[in-house]
Structures are given as C-alpha cells and as structure tokens.
Design an enzyme around this catalytic site. Structure first.
Site, mmCIF file in Angstrom:
data_model
loop_
_atom_site.group_PDB
_atom_site.id
_atom_site.type_symbol
_atom_site.label_atom_id
_atom_site.label_comp_id
_atom_site.label_asym_id
_atom_site.label_seq_id
_atom_site.Cartn_x
_atom_site.Cartn_y
_atom_site.Cartn_z
ATOM 1 N N THR A 74 29.880 -18.289 -10.172
ATOM 2 C CA THR A 74 28.695 -18.267 -11.042
ATOM 3 C C THR A 74 29.022 -17.996 -12.509
ATOM 4 O O THR A 74 28.227 -18.308 -13.387
ATOM 5 C CB THR A 74 27.682 -17.195 -10.564
ATOM 6 O OG1 THR A 74 28.322 -15.911 -10.630
ATOM 7 C CG2 THR A 74 27.193 -17.488 -9.170
ATOM 8 N N ASP A 75 30.195 -17.423 -12.786
ATOM 9 C CA ASP A 75 30.496 -17.038 -14.174
ATOM 10 C C ASP A 75 30.453 -18.230 -15.126
ATOM 11 O O ASP A 75 30.025 -18.099 -16.282
ATOM 12 C CB ASP A 75 31.871 -16.363 -14.264
ATOM 13 C CG ASP A 75 31.885 -14.975 -13.643
ATOM 14 O OD1 ASP A 75 30.799 -14.459 -13.303
ATOM 15 O OD2 ASP A 75 32.982 -14.399 -13.495
ATOM 16 N N SER A 118 35.759 -18.974 -11.123
ATOM 17 C CA SER A 118 35.272 -19.975 -12.077
ATOM 18 C C SER A 118 35.787 -19.735 -13.495
ATOM 19 O O SER A 118 35.705 -20.617 -14.334
ATOM 20 C CB SER A 118 33.749 -20.049 -12.052
ATOM 21 O OG SER A 118 33.159 -18.920 -12.614
ATOM 22 N N THR A 137 32.468 -16.667 -5.768
ATOM 23 C CA THR A 137 32.032 -15.602 -4.853
ATOM 24 C C THR A 137 31.509 -16.120 -3.526
ATOM 25 O O THR A 137 31.724 -15.518 -2.474
ATOM 26 C CB THR A 137 30.936 -14.764 -5.556
ATOM 27 O OG1 THR A 137 31.532 -14.151 -6.694
ATOM 28 C CG2 THR A 137 30.361 -13.693 -4.661
HETATM 29 N N1 ASP Z 1 33.928 -14.170 -10.552
HETATM 30 C C1 ASP Z 1 33.154 -15.078 -9.747
HETATM 31 C C2 ASP Z 1 33.378 -16.492 -10.262
HETATM 32 O O1 ASP Z 1 32.691 -16.917 -11.167
HETATM 33 C C3 ASP Z 1 31.752 -14.705 -9.810
HETATM 34 C C4 ASP Z 1 30.885 -15.513 -8.932
HETATM 35 O O2 ASP Z 1 31.234 -16.497 -8.337
HETATM 36 O O3 ASP Z 1 29.726 -15.096 -8.842
HETATM 37 O O4 ASP Z 1 34.233 -17.157 -9.733
#
Ligand code: ASP
Length: 325
Positions: free
Chosen positions: A84-85, A52, A14
C-alpha cells in the site's frame, strides 16, 4: 456474452506477508491469493514479490506488460495485489501506460494476514468483484481498499497505519462496494491519463520538496543529475525566491521544472498571486504547472512522458480541463 476470466497479478506487499523473525515479509504467492477467492475461471502470476518501496517506474513498466499479456490471453478483468505504501504510484503509472480495455483493479492490505482483523481477504474479494464489472474499464486503473473505489489520478494513502488509509482528497471515491457489488457513484473521468506514446522509463526525474526559507540547494543538486525536476511547492504553487532562482537556472541549463503542491489536497493556481516565487512568476520563468497531481504522480507523468519523447508542455497542458495534470 464473453465468459469472464479474472487474472490476479502479485506484486508483494502486506497482503502477501508471512511472519518472520524480524517482522512480516512478502511470501504468499498470487496463486495462493487467487485460490482463496474460490472463482472458477481465474489465472494468476507473480510479477514481483516485494515491499512496495522497491517498486518504481521500471517495475511498473514490467507490470504494464504483464497486464497486456493477460488481456491477450483472454482476461476480462485484472486484480493487482500490491503494497500500500506506493500503490497509488503504480496505479497512476498503469493509467499512463495501459489503454484500459478491461477493468484494472489494484488492492492491498493494511494489516498482515496473520494479524487479528486482517483486511486483505475483504479487499481482495472487493477488488475481484470490481474487476468483474465491465463498466469499470472506462475509469482507467482504480484502487480498491476498505470497500471504496478510487481513481488512479486522485487516490492517496493519507494515513500511515489505519485500515481506512486511502482517500481521494480532491473528489472522494468514485464508488463503493456494497454487498460485494461495485456501486458506481460518479461517472468515469472526462479524460484519461494515458500517454499518447509509451516507452520504457529511461529518464531521471527528482522530486524536490520545498520548505519555507529554502535556499535552493536541493534544486541545484537535482539539476546537476536529473533530466527534469518536480517541485513539491508550498500552498498553491509557491516557492522562496532562492528556489525560484535555482529553478530558473535549471531551465536555462535545459532541465525542465514542473511545480505541484505539497498539500495533501494540492491544487495549484495560475493567476492569483504576484511577487517573486509566486505561481505567476514561476509560469513567466518557464516552469510548467501540474494542476492537481501529487508530486509523486507528476514525477511519473514527466518521467514516462520524457522517456517517450513528449514535451513537458504537452504532458501538462495549461489550458486543458480534465483529469490529466
Ligand atoms: N510496507 C508495505 C508495502 O507497501 C505496506 C503495505 O503493503 O501495506 O509493501
């Protein structure tokens, strides 16, 4: 005194998204993110530019090599920007693979850059100041989000959408960012997760999440196609009788089975409960206990450890105190 040289490695997520016709997609480069910091001595490189959910052990292995390269080229601190995932999985994989001679800091964003209140810029700045603090090297890789510093072995994304999405349920953060400086509240961990031998990931390890009344089918299927299994057991490491039987049969077929807890703050027990499927019965049947790693992190420890020729018992030593497993 060594002159500081920060390195920013991009993995996507993100923090690097731009709006697209079907939703935000990662496009912003590590160079653009690094430039936004306005730091003089800084290097940057895109390792991957993806969500991710597409970052697993192979990509973590590539990232570990990229970090070693940066250290070789004189980096005194590394910031990894990441979705973050699964950031906690990559952070833990790096803890297994990289002897952290310098601070290694992972960060990301919960809100895309084009949304009001985007948290990426503040997280990136906090991560850069953490990576500039030499003392952090002793903590192994850390995740910095929302002005908190979390250990790789403990951190978890515990909220799907909130900006304060990260916690370390077992112990809390080890530090905070205050006025753009890391304030370390707890000392470095007594033991680090680093494996004694490292090799590219070649093993397949399945995580099987156990439910009440489970008939063991998922464990049986996993045993047919994987080199090892991690059970996300109920409570402190308990499974229904049928799952225990399936695990025992997997072990008899040469597939090691590690049990963890599916609880968010998932400590396991060793000698409290009896009866079939209890932790004492599982240990007697030859299952290996992970003491507090999440199922996903136990999977990485087993997968990288087995790939390097280490045994499950050495990877999850039952008597040892500390933060490894
Ligand atoms: N879907 C995103 C990822 O993990 C979520 C994020 O980065 O917060 O790539």
């Amino acid at each position: 005194m060594t002159e500081q040289m920060l390195s920013v490695l991009g993995m996507g997520g993100t923090i690097s998204t731009v709006p697209g016709p079907a939703g935000a997609v990662p496009r912003i480069t590590a160079n653009e993110l690094a430039s936004s910091l306005g730091v003089d001595r800084i290097r940057s490189k895109d390792v991957f530019t993806r969500s991710s959910r597409e970052i697993g052990p192979e990509q973590a292995w590539t990232l570990a090599a990229a970090i070693e390269d940066e250290i070789h080229c004189g980096a005194t601190g590394v910031v990894v920007t990441h979705g973050t995932d699964t950031i906690e999985e990559t952070a833990y994989a790096l803890a297994l693979l990289v002897a952290a001679r310098i601070p290694i800091v992972l960060t990301g964003a919960m809100r895309p850059p084009h949304m009001p209140g985007a948290d990426g810029p503040a997280n990136l700045r906090a991560a850069a100041s953490t990576a500039s603090c030499a003392e952090l090297a002793g903590y192994g890789p850390v995740v910095v989000m929302h002005d908190e510093i979390h250990l790789a072995s403990l951190v978890s994304k515990t909220h799907g959408v909130g900006v304060a999405a990260f916690t370390s349920p077992a112990a809390g953060p080890v530090g905070r960012i205050v006025e753009n400086e890391p304030l370390l509240l707890l000392g470095p961990p007594a033991q680090v997760a680093l494996l004694s031998r490292r090799a590219a990931p070649t093993k397949r390890v399945e995580v099987v999440s156990v439910c009440g009344g489970d008939d063991g089918l998922a464990v049986e299927s996993a045993a047919e196609r994987s080199d090892a299994i991690v059970l996300a057991a109920t409570g402190a490491g308990h499974v229904p009788t049928a799952v225990a039987a399936a695990a025992e049969s997997a072990i008899a077929d040469g597939v090691p089975v590690v049990f963890t807890s599916r609880c968010a703050d998932g400590l396991t027990l060793a000698e409290t409960y009896g009866g079939s499927g209890s932790e004492t019965a599982l240990l007697r049947a030859g299952l290996v206990r992970s003491r507090f790693l999440s199922p996903a992190k136990a999977r990485l420890r087993l997968l990288f450890g087995l790939s390097a020729g280490l045994e499950p018992d050495e990877l999850f030593p039952s008597a040892e105190k500390g933060t490894v497993g």
